[in-house]
Design a protein around this motif. Structure first.
Motif, PDB file in Angstrom:
ATOM      1  N   ASN A 149       0.652  -1.154  -0.097  1.00 13.46           N
ATOM      2  CA  ASN A 149       0.056  -0.025  -0.026  1.00 13.46           C
ATOM      3  C   ASN A 149       0.818   1.284   0.166  1.00 13.46           C
ATOM      4  O   ASN A 149       0.575   2.310  -0.729  1.00 13.46           O
ATOM      5  N   THR A 150       1.777   1.206   0.898  1.00 17.15           N
ATOM      6  CA  THR A 150       2.750   2.493   1.215  1.00 17.15           C
ATOM      7  C   THR A 150       3.548   2.860  -0.310  1.00 17.15           C
ATOM      8  O   THR A 150       3.544   3.872  -0.928  1.00 17.15           O
ATOM      9  N   LEU A 151       4.150   1.539  -0.824  1.00 17.01           N
ATOM     10  CA  LEU A 151       5.038   1.773  -1.846  1.00 17.01           C
ATOM     11  C   LEU A 151       4.085   2.137  -3.171  1.00 17.01           C
ATOM     12  O   LEU A 151       4.920   2.740  -4.042  1.00 17.01           O
ATOM     13  N   ALA A 152       2.842   1.708  -3.347  1.00 17.29           N
ATOM     14  CA  ALA A 152       2.296   1.804  -4.469  1.00 17.29           C
ATOM     15  C   ALA A 152       1.763   3.468  -4.671  1.00 17.29           C
ATOM     16  O   ALA A 152       1.520   4.034  -5.493  1.00 17.29           O
ATOM     17  N   ILE A 153       1.671   3.899  -3.397  1.00 18.17           N
ATOM     18  CA  ILE A 153       1.127   5.478  -3.374  1.00 18.17           C
ATOM     19  C   ILE A 153       2.220   6.488  -3.538  1.00 18.17           C
ATOM     20  O   ILE A 153       2.152   7.605  -3.985  1.00 18.17           O
ATOM     21  N   ILE A 154       3.335   6.033  -3.238  1.00 19.72           N
ATOM     22  CA  ILE A 154       4.742   7.085  -3.474  1.00 19.72           C
ATOM     23  C   ILE A 154       4.750   7.599  -4.733  1.00 19.72           C
ATOM     24  O   ILE A 154       4.930   8.867  -4.709  1.00 19.72           O
ATOM     25  N   PRO A 155       4.834   6.789  -5.822  1.00 20.28           N
ATOM     26  CA  PRO A 155       5.060   7.490  -7.040  1.00 20.28           C
ATOM     27  C   PRO A 155       3.855   8.331  -7.448  1.00 20.28           C
ATOM     28  O   PRO A 155       3.855   9.401  -8.073  1.00 20.28           O
ATOM     29  N   ILE A 156       2.456   8.278  -6.967  1.00 19.64           N
ATOM     30  CA  ILE A 156       1.583   8.880  -7.226  1.00 19.64           C
ATOM     31  C   ILE A 156       1.693  10.326  -6.380  1.00 19.64           C
ATOM     32  O   ILE A 156       1.286  11.297  -7.026  1.00 19.64           O
ATOM     33  N   ALA A 164       4.296  11.743  -5.683  1.00 15.85           N
ATOM     34  CA  ALA A 164       5.524  12.348  -6.282  1.00 15.85           C
ATOM     35  C   ALA A 164       5.368  12.901  -7.637  1.00 15.85           C
ATOM     36  O   ALA A 164       6.381  13.295  -8.411  1.00 15.85           O
ATOM     37  N   GLN A 165       4.415  12.375  -8.452  1.00 16.36           N
ATOM     38  CA  GLN A 165       4.369  12.874 -10.112  1.00 16.36           C
ATOM     39  C   GLN A 165       4.160  13.940 -10.396  1.00 16.36           C
ATOM     40  O   GLN A 165       4.371  14.511 -11.370  1.00 16.36           O
ATOM     41  N   GLN A 166       4.065  15.181  -9.455  1.00 16.45           N
ATOM     42  CA  GLN A 166       3.867  16.474  -9.895  1.00 16.45           C
ATOM     43  C   GLN A 166       5.445  17.110 -10.006  1.00 16.45           C
ATOM     44  O   GLN A 166       5.823  17.963 -10.570  1.00 16.45           O
ATOM     45  N   HIS A 167       6.542  16.404  -9.497  1.00 14.64           N
ATOM     46  CA  HIS A 167       7.905  16.708  -9.649  1.00 14.64           C
ATOM     47  C   HIS A 167       8.137  18.342  -9.211  1.00 14.64           C
ATOM     48  O   HIS A 167       8.962  19.170  -9.780  1.00 14.64           O
ATOM     49  N   HIS A 168       7.482  18.445  -8.133  1.00 15.66           N
ATOM     50  CA  HIS A 168       7.734  19.689  -7.428  1.00 15.66           C
ATOM     51  C   HIS A 168       8.244  19.749  -6.268  1.00 15.66           C
ATOM     52  O   HIS A 168       8.033  18.488  -5.461  1.00 15.66           O
ATOM     53  N   PRO A 169       9.179  20.704  -5.725  1.00 10.06           N
ATOM     54  CA  PRO A 169       9.961  20.340  -4.497  1.00 10.06           C
ATOM     55  C   PRO A 169       8.959  20.047  -3.297  1.00 10.06           C
ATOM     56  O   PRO A 169       9.237  19.258  -2.349  1.00 10.06           O
ATOM     57  N   LEU A 216       0.517  17.846  -1.431  1.00  2.00           N
ATOM     58  CA  LEU A 216       0.008  16.952  -2.294  1.00  2.00           C
ATOM     59  C   LEU A 216      -1.348  17.690  -3.055  1.00  2.00           C
ATOM     60  O   LEU A 216      -1.805  18.773  -2.515  1.00  2.00           O
ATOM     61  N   GLU A 217      -1.429  17.189  -4.253  1.00  2.00           N
ATOM     62  CA  GLU A 217      -2.573  17.665  -4.988  1.00  2.00           C
ATOM     63  C   GLU A 217      -3.851  17.163  -4.430  1.00  2.00           C
ATOM     64  O   GLU A 217      -3.827  16.191  -3.568  1.00  2.00           O
ATOM     65  N   LEU A 218      -4.997  17.794  -4.627  1.00  3.52           N
ATOM     66  CA  LEU A 218      -6.298  17.449  -4.081  1.00  3.52           C
ATOM     67  C   LEU A 218      -6.609  15.956  -4.279  1.00  3.52           C
ATOM     68  O   LEU A 218      -7.237  15.276  -3.433  1.00  3.52           O
ATOM     69  N   THR A 219      -6.515  15.459  -5.480  1.00  2.54           N
ATOM     70  CA  THR A 219      -7.082  13.935  -5.542  1.00  2.54           C
ATOM     71  C   THR A 219      -6.173  12.926  -4.932  1.00  2.54           C
ATOM     72  O   THR A 219      -6.487  12.050  -4.147  1.00  2.54           O
ATOM     73  N   THR A 220      -4.767  13.434  -4.918  1.00  2.00           N
ATOM     74  CA  THR A 220      -3.928  12.548  -4.062  1.00  2.00           C
ATOM     75  C   THR A 220      -4.077  12.675  -2.485  1.00  2.00           C
ATOM     76  O   THR A 220      -4.336  11.593  -1.782  1.00  2.00           O
TER      77      THR A 220
END
Length: 349
Positions: A36-43, A45-50, A122-126
């Motif tokens: 669960n944790t490893l699956a949400i990490i790329p989601i 970080a997808q913005q590539h914002h600091p 985070l973005e609102l959806t995430t």
């Protein structure tokens, strides 16, 4: 993000949660939490914002610490008691460590400090996924180990979480941080009743997910991240602004909205269990949360933001978001209170 990659990650999220639900062995449950944790990490970080990368790093370190504590506690229980089953967690050291680890995973006080900071980046959806779906697997474990945990510890964590959730949101202007403190307060109500009536915890969790989903999707529709931005909502869509204010009041627990149901039933159950002082303190801490919900409602419905920008007005942009999910969960968040007799009858079965 590539649709195939996103599909794999979302499937892994579901797999990790279902694996934790279905497991009776600590190693399988731990494996589900890790997936669960490893699956949400790329989601995340997808913005590539600091800011998003910082939030992702904080989340990963926190969840890794909690998972290590769970593995340590289960190994300790197996070493001392010879049992790997989740229901057979009996050693005091193991039960206390697991409780603190699950509190850290959920963001309960006093180990809540990571949740507002992570949600803010985070973005609102995430953030919606983090506030709803990610709570399910740890809560499944907490419900299973609750009978072996000291009831005074659960009540203390619950009351402290409702207090911190109400107090922490008072001076916030960022909507994601306000929803993070709202999450802490609602989780406190669930933990407060966990040992006495687990069915009420599940009811509270279900209604919390519905109301929080409605709040997040409303903010995403309005593209609002701060209270000042929220003030433009009435000009964009008066109907949506009115419904959003009602959803916030439902989160605060005001009748005749759905959010009143779990709080009412929890206070009733606490009184039956001979804990009137805890019920009184929980009701008083709910007033703190209600203050910042009312503050948001004031910004939504009673203010008109002075727009001096020369760019295209936000309410003139094309509206492309699918409104069906928002409509359904908003109706559920507002109109479930009349079903309380049916819900209590089902809980009694």
């Amino acid at each position: 993000m590539n649709p195939y990659v996103l599909t794999i990650l979302l499937s892994s999220l579901g797999l990790g949660t279902v694996l934790t639900f279905a497991s009776s062995h600590w190693l399988l449950a731990w494996m589900g939490l890790e997936i669960n944790t490893l699956a949400i990490i790329p989601i995340m970080a997808q913005q590539h914002h600091p800011r998003a990368i910082e939030a992702t790093t904080k989340y990963f370190l926190t969840q890794a610490t909690a998972a290590a504590m769970i593995l340590f506690a289960s190994t300790t229980n197996a070493w001392l008691m010879g049992e790997w089953e989740i229901h057979q967690l009996s050693h005091p050291l193991a039960t206390t460590t697991v409780m603190l680890a699950l509190a850290l995973k959920l963001g309960l006080a006093p180990v809540h400090f990571w949740l507002p900071e992570v949600l803010q980046g985070l973005e609102l959806t995430t953030g919606l996924i983090l506030s709803t779906w990610q709570k399910l697997a740890p809560f499944a474990l907490m419900i299973q180990v609750a009978p072996t945990i000291n009831s005074s510890l659960l009540v203390a964590i619950g009351l402290l979480s409702t207090l911190v959730g109400g107090w922490g949101g008072l001076n916030q202007t960022q909507l994601r941080k306000i929803l993070a403190y709202s999450s802490i307060a609602h989780l406190g109500w669930m933990v407060l009743i966990l040992q006495f009536a687990p069915s009420l915890t599940l009811l509270s969790l279900s209604l919390y997910i519905i109301m929080t989903s409605s709040a997040f999707l409303t903010l995403k529709t309005n593209n609002a991240l701060t209270i000042n931005t929220l003030a433009t909502s009435w000009t964009k869509s008066p109907t949506l602004a009115t419904l959003a204010a009602l959803v916030l009041l439902s989160l605060g627990g005001l009748p005749p909205l759905s959010g009143f149901m779990p709080k009412w039933l929890i206070l009733q159950e606490l009184t039956k269990q001979g804990l009137p002082l805890s019920a009184t303190l929980a009701a008083m801490t709910a007033l703190l949360s209600l203050y910042f919900y009312l503050r948001l409602c004031y910004a939504l419905t009673l203010t008109i933001y002075p727009n001096t920008l020369t760019a295209t007005a936000p309410w003139r942009l094309n509206f492309t978001m699918i409104t069906l999910p928002l409509s359904i969960i908003t109706i559920l968040a507002l109109g479930l209170l009349p079903l309380t007799p049916a819900v209590t009858a089902m809980l009694a079965l």
